[in-house]
Write an enzyme that holds these catalytic residues in place. Structure first.
Site, PDB file in Angstrom:
ATOM      1  N   ASP A 112       0.321   5.896  -6.128  1.00 44.64           N
ATOM      2  CA  ASP A 112      -1.195   5.272  -6.651  1.00 44.64           C
ATOM      3  C   ASP A 112       0.118   4.263  -7.393  1.00 44.64           C
ATOM      4  OD1 ASP A 112      -0.321   6.199  -9.033  1.00 44.64           O
ATOM      5  OD2 ASP A 112      -1.475   7.549  -9.080  1.00 44.64           O
ATOM      6  N   ASP A 165       1.046  -6.813   2.009  1.00 47.87           N
ATOM      7  CA  ASP A 165       0.856  -7.027   3.016  1.00 47.87           C
ATOM      8  C   ASP A 165      -0.420  -7.931   3.477  1.00 47.87           C
ATOM      9  OD1 ASP A 165       0.426  -5.462   5.759  1.00 47.87           O
ATOM     10  OD2 ASP A 165       1.436  -3.750   4.951  1.00 47.87           O
ATOM     11  N   GLU A 203       4.895  -9.026  11.707  1.00 50.25           N
ATOM     12  CA  GLU A 203       4.090  -7.851  12.771  1.00 50.25           C
ATOM     13  C   GLU A 203       4.256  -8.182  13.925  1.00 50.25           C
ATOM     14  OE1 GLU A 203       2.946  -3.431  13.052  1.00 50.25           O
ATOM     15  OE2 GLU A 203       1.467  -4.473  12.561  1.00 50.25           O
ATOM     16  N   ASP A 248       0.403  -8.287   9.110  1.00 47.58           N
ATOM     17  CA  ASP A 248       0.039  -7.601  10.078  1.00 47.58           C
ATOM     18  C   ASP A 248      -0.659  -8.367  11.307  1.00 47.58           C
ATOM     19  OD1 ASP A 248      -0.850  -4.711  10.255  1.00 47.58           O
ATOM     20  OD2 ASP A 248      -2.753  -5.140  10.482  1.00 47.58           O
ATOM     21  N   ASP A 283       2.053  10.274  -6.419  1.00 48.62           N
ATOM     22  CA  ASP A 283       1.250   9.655  -7.425  1.00 48.62           C
ATOM     23  C   ASP A 283       0.761  10.838  -8.340  1.00 48.62           C
ATOM     24  OD1 ASP A 283      -1.769  10.692  -8.157  1.00 48.62           O
ATOM     25  OD2 ASP A 283      -1.777  12.917  -7.100  1.00 48.62           O
ATOM     26  N   ASN A 342      -1.908  10.697 -10.729  1.00 46.98           N
ATOM     27  CA  ASN A 342      -2.693  10.735 -12.069  1.00 46.98           C
ATOM     28  C   ASN A 342      -3.817  12.320 -11.133  1.00 46.98           C
ATOM     29  OD1 ASN A 342      -3.895  10.001  -9.063  1.00 46.98           O
ATOM     30  ND2 ASN A 342      -5.021   8.838 -10.620  1.00 46.98           N
ATOM     31  N   ASP A 401      -4.615  13.205  -8.094  1.00 52.65           N
ATOM     32  CA  ASP A 401      -5.425  12.943  -7.192  1.00 52.65           C
ATOM     33  C   ASP A 401      -5.297  12.829  -5.951  1.00 52.65           C
ATOM     34  OD1 ASP A 401      -5.260  10.792  -6.033  1.00 52.65           O
ATOM     35  OD2 ASP A 401      -6.659   9.722  -6.993  1.00 52.65           O
ATOM     36  N   HIS A 437       5.644   3.072   8.379  1.00 52.96           N
ATOM     37  CA  HIS A 437       4.673   3.389   8.521  1.00 52.96           C
ATOM     38  C   HIS A 437       4.639   3.984   9.725  1.00 52.96           C
ATOM     39  CE1 HIS A 437       3.052  -0.233   8.484  1.00 52.96           C
ATOM     40  NE2 HIS A 437       1.656   0.697   8.519  1.00 52.96           N
ATOM     41  N   ASP A 438       4.501   3.597  10.804  1.00 50.96           N
ATOM     42  CA  ASP A 438       3.439   3.779  12.068  1.00 50.96           C
ATOM     43  C   ASP A 438       4.904   4.376  12.742  1.00 50.96           C
ATOM     44  OD1 ASP A 438       1.437   2.026  10.900  1.00 50.96           O
ATOM     45  OD2 ASP A 438       2.340   0.110  11.756  1.00 50.96           O
TER      46      ASP A 438
HETATM   47  C1  NOJ Z   1      -0.458  -2.487  11.972  1.00 55.47           C
HETATM   48  C2  NOJ Z   1      -0.356  -1.832  10.814  1.00 55.47           C
HETATM   49  O1  NOJ Z   1       1.177  -1.303  10.714  1.00 55.47           O
HETATM   50  C3  NOJ Z   1      -1.249  -0.140  10.900  1.00 55.47           C
HETATM   51  O2  NOJ Z   1      -0.915   0.973  10.410  1.00 55.47           O
HETATM   52  C4  NOJ Z   1      -2.392  -0.604  11.842  1.00 55.47           C
HETATM   53  O3  NOJ Z   1      -2.906   0.238  11.921  1.00 55.47           O
HETATM   54  C5  NOJ Z   1      -2.710  -1.225  12.855  1.00 55.47           C
HETATM   55  N1  NOJ Z   1      -1.217  -3.267  12.597  1.00 55.47           N
HETATM   56  C6  NOJ Z   1      -4.018  -3.052  12.088  1.00 55.47           C
HETATM   57  O4  NOJ Z   1      -3.873  -3.234  10.993  1.00 55.47           O
END
Ligand code: NOJ
Length: 556
Positions: free
Chosen positions: A30, A99, A253, A196, A22, A24, A26, A326-327
């Site tokens: 970013d 993405d 994905e 995605d 980050d 700035n 907040d 990130h999932d």
């Molecule tokens: C896969 C993404 O990696 C995930 O973070 C997202 O919630 C779902 N697709 C829906 O876009």
């Protein structure tokens, strides 16, 4: 011999901008924050950055609900910042993978706003509308996948949250608009797309009912949306109209995908995509089920899955290699040990992944062995998926709070979203303000600054692995062969290319293990390419230390 390609030889570093840096104060990462850290990323030795969505979004699902594909999320900066980021990345020889989220948009996207009015014939069928609720499909975030819209007085399909309506890919105008937008980004000079949930874009005709689960009024996630009847046709069209015109990287994905379908998408002769992210190894603890468990994986299951995909894509496809994104929970907590053997197990897992055949992806923080987090209260969590599941499981499925928190500690997506741990100052150096999600309290022990100083750190080990790939063609192009597939403790494989062989030996346990080398390696003098303990080149029967990893190179 395999066709060579830069994207096969690359290593990708994934950035989740919200949690990276980050600039700035907040509390939200970013674009300027990313620019500040480009030298760090370059120094890792990677080639490509995959940027999670940075587009305008109301953030119902942290940017995966896009309201303007050609605008930048205001918390992240401006288009000017993006242009600087692209230029600065390119100046350092780093490529940028964007993405692409086109299974759905936000319900605040202009296309949906027009579509729900139902007036303009061009937009009327941009989404999937129905006068009656056509079936019992459940959305990936829980609850029904059909939402009644008061304006249009019809139901629309949303496989994710109700603020993420699914685009109607059957409509050629939708496809043209998407291709136009993709071309706009490519003309700007970006280097490719991570797509995605791309295997959800074609839905089964007739919308058949899903299977009801006996113990819940809801229904099983429906099996009819993955790899629908027109998927390959759409991907081929996208390839022909857009992708094939540029020298770019593409990775899709692909939820719940089978090897057969994965092969079709990545087969170079089919002209669809270069790679996919399949989920089979990510579902190893709960195949075919929802992820809300605290079960630990079995190594044999994991090996079988990985070997299956290594073999399956070997002739005409290409694997992506990933443990984290990130999932997903943090790999060192999931397949390694985030306690006593944190360091050797993180290095062992890195060795395992990076020496298989495919393009490796590193998720921010993986290179310093960031771990899962245990926030005390559900109100500390931010992820829409976690919050919906907590509700469903505690209110409808009889889980206690404690039970559900255990599952969240094991598999919740926020494990991967706590801020990047740069140093041991306040908020791990991520922000001067209040972070949008709590920092993992272990940042004083696990952080970039500390590991940059220590030549034996996990971070330096990653750098070494990346460098090895650059100097050894066999790591990129060599054939893969799994050995001792039924061994419950060891993960052992070979790579083979012309006159060379690599033997990778990994102990996946906290205990010492005896390793009996395969006959043809026994007694040979090899070069130790990398190891997380001291190792000599002579290959003999040996006792492997907890989470030991060693890779030998043999030349004929
Ligand atoms: C896969 C993404 O990696 C995930 O973070 C997202 O919630 C779902 N697709 C829906 O876009």
């Amino acid at each position: 011999m395999e066709k060579k390609a830069w994207w096969k030889e690359s290593v990708v570093y994934q950035i989740y901008p919200r949690s990276f840096n980050d600039s700035n104060g907040d509390g939200i990462g970013d674009l300027k924050g990313i620019i500040e850290k480009l030298d760090y990323v370059k120094d890792l030795g990677v080639d490509v950055i995959w940027l999670c969505p940075i587009y305008q979004s109301p953030n119902d699902d942290n940017g995966y609900d896009i309201s303007d594909y050609q605008g930048i999320m205001k918390e992240f900066g401006t288009m000017k910042d993006f242009d600087t980021l692209l230029e600065e990345a390119h100046n350092r020889g780093l490529k940028i993978l964007m993405d692409l989220v086109v299974n759905h948009t936000s319900d605040e996207h202009a296309w949906f706003i027009e579509s729900r009015k139902g007036e303009d014939p061009f937009y009327r069928d941009f989404y999937i509308w129905s006068k009656e609720k056509p079936n019992n499909w459940e959305s990936y975030f829980g609850g029904f996948a059909w939402e009644y819209d008061e304006t249009r007085k019809e139901y629309y399909l949303h496989l994710f949250s109700k603020k993420q309506p699914d685009l109607n890919w059957k409509n050629p105008n939708v496809r043209e608009k998407v291709y136009e937008m993709m071309t706009w980004w490519l003309e700007k000079g970006i280097d490719g797309f991570r797509m995605d949930v791309i295997n959800l874009i074609s839905k089964m005709d007739g919308f058949p009912e899903g299977e009801p689960i006996p113990h819940t009024p809801y229904t099983e996630k429906n099996p009819y949306v993955v790899c629908g009847p027109h998927l390959h046709e759409y991907l081929k069209e996208m390839n022909q109209k857009v992708l094939s015109k540029y020298d770019i990287m593409t990775v899709g994905e692909a939820l719940n995908i089978t090897l057969e379908e994965g092969k079709k998408i990545t087969d170079e002769r089919e002209h669809e995509l270069q790679m996919i992210f399949h989920f089979e190894h990510m579902n190893v603890e709960y195949p075919g089920k929802e992820k809300w468990t605290d079960k630990r994986f079995k190594l044999v299951d994991l090996k079988k899955i990985l070997a299956k995909w290594q073999d399956g894509l070997k002739d005409h496809g290409w694997n992506s290699l990933y443990w984290n994104n990130h999932d997903q929970p943090r790999v060192v907590s999931r397949f390694g040990d985030d306690g006593e053997y944190w360091e050797p197990s993180a290095k062992m897992l890195a060795t395992c992944l990076h020496l298989m055949k495919g393009t490796p992806y590193i998720y921010q923080g993986e290179e310093i062995g960031m771990t899962n987090v245990k926030f005390p209260s559900i109100s500390d969590y931010r992820d829409i998926e976690i919050l919906a599941a907590y509700d469903k499981y505690t209110k409808m499925l009889g889980y206690t709070h404690e039970q559900m928190m255990k599952c969240i500690y094991s598999f919740g997506r926020d494990n991967g979203r706590t801020p990047m741990q740069w140093n041991d100052s306040k908020n791990a150096g991520f922000t001067q303000g209040t972070p949008w999600i709590g920092v993992n309290p272990n940042y004083t022990k696990i952080n970039v600054e500390k590991q940059l100083r220590d030549k034996n750190s996990i971070l330096h080990y990653y750098k070494k692995l990346i460098k090895l790939r650059k100097s050894h063609e066999i790591i990129v192009y060599g054939d893969f062969k799994m050995l001792y597939e039924e061994d419950p403790n060891l993960f052992v494989y070979e790579r083979i290319l012309e006159g060379e062989k690599i033997l990778v030996v990994l102990n996946f346990t906290k205990e010492e293990q005896t390793f009996n080398p395969p006959e043809e390696w026994l007694g040979k003098e090899a070069e130790v390419l990398i190891s997380n303990y001291e190792n000599e080149g002579k290959i003999t029967e040996k006792t492997l230390k907890p989470y030991e990893a060693v890779a030998y190179l043999l030349k004929n």
